[in-house]
Design a protein around this motif. Structure first.
Motif, PDB file in Angstrom:
ATOM      1  N   ARG A 155       0.835  -1.182   0.061  1.00 54.54           N
ATOM      2  CA  ARG A 155       0.053   0.094  -0.018  1.00 54.54           C
ATOM      3  C   ARG A 155       0.799   1.047  -0.026  1.00 54.54           C
ATOM      4  O   ARG A 155       2.108   1.351   0.715  1.00 54.54           O
ATOM      5  N   ILE A 157       1.228   4.604   1.522  1.00 59.56           N
ATOM      6  CA  ILE A 157       0.890   5.118   2.939  1.00 59.56           C
ATOM      7  C   ILE A 157       1.509   6.349   3.429  1.00 59.56           C
ATOM      8  O   ILE A 157       2.685   6.780   2.984  1.00 59.56           O
ATOM      9  N   TYR A 180      -4.124   5.327   4.025  1.00 55.21           N
ATOM     10  CA  TYR A 180      -4.116   4.828   2.473  1.00 55.21           C
ATOM     11  C   TYR A 180      -4.263   5.448   1.303  1.00 55.21           C
ATOM     12  O   TYR A 180      -5.455   5.688   1.024  1.00 55.21           O
ATOM     13  N   ASN A 185      -9.906   7.507   1.735  1.00 52.52           N
ATOM     14  CA  ASN A 185      -9.262   7.859   3.180  1.00 52.52           C
ATOM     15  C   ASN A 185      -9.801   9.325   3.673  1.00 52.52           C
ATOM     16  O   ASN A 185     -10.657   9.811   2.934  1.00 52.52           O
TER      17      ASN A 185
END
Length: 524
Positions: A155, A157, A180, A185
């Protein structure tokens, strides 16, 4: 002999065209100015609106980050009091923060995971975090917002962390909340409402120029530092400007710097959105201006007609007066409000009266041929005798109309007379002021060409002959002529010799099929 003036463009048409051109240019200038002013105004409005919008979003982002860090601090306080964070407790705390974080991790000062929520995020209690961002969180031992990075789960991040400190002030580790970027998000939730039907949108970059939010998820994580606005906003500037993005598209961008995270927020609108209101503006201006334009055009035409009408009348009369004598009482009295027209009219009257007297005297002295207006045989004899006496070189062109008897027989003598006048006008038109065009008798004419050799005389005769062959005569068809040429002194030093040589050449043209020019042979 007569002097013909080529007709030019009528003054009425010139003034009317000038008025129309001035009106259209004025209208075009007004529309261009209005479009330019409105383009500038619309551009400034979009720039100011996007700058204000970006600043508002930066302020909202700052408030959001404060809230996120405060929530993490609360979790850190609970974790500091508990020797071991209960998994269910962390799940409950995570549920209260799902609008902010995609996951929460509690790690000790060795970056060993003590708890995480939700439980299926790719790490488990006892795992050691290995990312550079987790190392920085431990090293800095203070609230920290990381740059985007790829976690072991794959991912993309951003880590928001706060330190865990016990009652004695001893550092115990950190609480980290993950965002994420490629999934739903907190940023996408906050910014997704800021899309507009005109193509405007918002994007967010971190301090290295990498996109952490973009309406097109395919762009998230890409570096756009080549964009001038991005370079400015990540350097801490806020403002607005017109800019081309990394794809070469033109935008009106407003940008604001968010210092807590070192993020840059950009709100931008495609430049072409201003074209539609500008098109509507031009259409409205044309629609509103059309009645006034027509009114002004009519008024301009009327004024131009008032100015030009007396001059046009005077010009027509002057043109007619050059063709025949006009009695003084027939000269029109031009009425006009304009000083120049009145003065010109009076001058024309005086000039025409004088010309009438001169022409009358000239005809009595020189004996102009009444039918054609050319010089007659007497004038021809006098001029030729004078030039021979003074040794003036010249050429004699004798001209005869081909099949003229057939013209009289087919169309009548009145049409035949018109044909003679028609030929006379063309002869005068192509000859110069120093030459003498004359009617020798019947359908036979001639031209005495002063200071002229045989070559130039032949060119003159051929030009007249060719013009007649391509022009309709009063019969409705073209006529042809035959011509013979002699020159003084090469063909003789007396008028009789020159006339005889020219007549012989003319006869040769007739014998050779007519519609041709023959130059008398030398020494013959």
């Amino acid at each position: 002999m007569k002097h013909f003036i080529k007709k030019g463009i009528p003054l009425r048409s010139t003034i009317s065209l000038l008025v129309i051109t001035a009106i259209l240019l004025t209208m075009l200038t007004s529309i261009t100015s209005a479009v330019q002013v409105n383009r500038t105004s619309l551009t400034d409005n979009y720039l100011n609106k996007n700058e204000s919008y970006a600043k508002k979003l930066a302020s909202n982002t700052d408030e959001l980050l404060i809230t996120m860090q405060n929530n993490l601090k609360a979790i850190a306080s609970i974790s500091a009091r508990e020797d071991k964070m209960d998994a269910q407790m962390l799940d409950d705390l995570f549920l209260e923060n799902t609008q902010y974080f995609n996951s929460i991790v509690i790690a000790d000062n060795d970056r060993v995971v003590k708890a995480r929520s939700p439980r299926k995020i790719g790490v488990s209690p006892g795992d050691r975090l290995t990312s550079e961002q987790s190392k920085m969180a431990v090293e800095q031992k203070k609230p920290f917002i990381s740059e985007p990075y790829r976690a072991t789960t794959g991912r993309l991040i951003i880590l928001v962390s706060v330190p865990i400190v016990d009652r004695n002030g001893e550092y115990k580790g950190f609480v980290g909340g993950s965002i994420y970027l490629e999934e739903k998000n907190v940023l996408s939730t906050m910014l997704k409402e800021h899309f507009f039907g005109d193509g405007s949108y918002v994007y967010v970059v971190e301090k290295n120029g990498n996109l952490i939010f973009h309406p097109d998820k395919n762009w998230i994580g890409k570096n756009v530092m080549a964009n001038e606005v991005v370079r400015k906003v990540v350097s801490g500037q806020s403002g607005s400007q017109r800019v081309k993005n990394t794809q070469g598209k033109d935008f009106l961008a407003g940008f604001a710097y968010e210092p807590r995270s070192s993020w840059g927020i950009v709100s931008q609108t495609p430049y072409q959105v201003i074209d539609k209101p500008l098109s509507h503006l031009v259409a409205r201006m044309l629609l509103v201006s059309l009645p006034f334009l027509l009114l002004i055009l009519l008024l301009g035409w009327w004024i131009a007609n008032r100015i030009v009408k007396p001059l046009h009348t005077l010009a027509q009369f002057s043109d007619a007066a050059t063709q025949k004598l006009v009695p003084a009482e027939h000269i029109p009295d031009i009425q006009s409000y304009y000083y120049e027209v009145r003065l010109l009219s009076q001058s024309v009257k005086i000039a025409l009266q004088s010309m009438n007297q001169d022409l009358t005297h000239l005809r009595n002295e020189v004996k102009i041929d009444e039918l054609t207006g050319l010089a007659n045989r007497r004038a021809f004899d006098d001029v030729m005798a004078t030039w021979i006496e003074n040794n003036v070189p010249f050429a004699l062109i004798m001209i005869d109309i081909d099949h003229f008897k057939l013209v009289n027989d087919s169309f009548g003598h009145m049409v035949g007379d018109e044909v003679l006048r028609y030929l006379s006008r063309l002869m005068s038109l192509i000859s110069s002021e120093d030459d003498l065009c004359f009617r020798y008798g019947g359908e036979e004419f001639g031209i005495l060409v002063k200071h002229c050799g045989l070559g130039r005389a032949k060119d003159l005769a051929d030009r007249l002959r060719e013009q007649l062959s391509i022009t309709k005569s009063p019969t409705g068809h073209s006529i042809t002529i035959s011509a013979g040429i002699s020159a003084f002194p090469v063909h003789g030093r007396s008028a009789q010799q020159l006339i005889m040589k020219a007549d012989e050449a003319l006869y040769q043209s007739k014998e050779n099929g007519r519609n041709r020019t023959t130059v008398s042979k030398l020494g013959g």
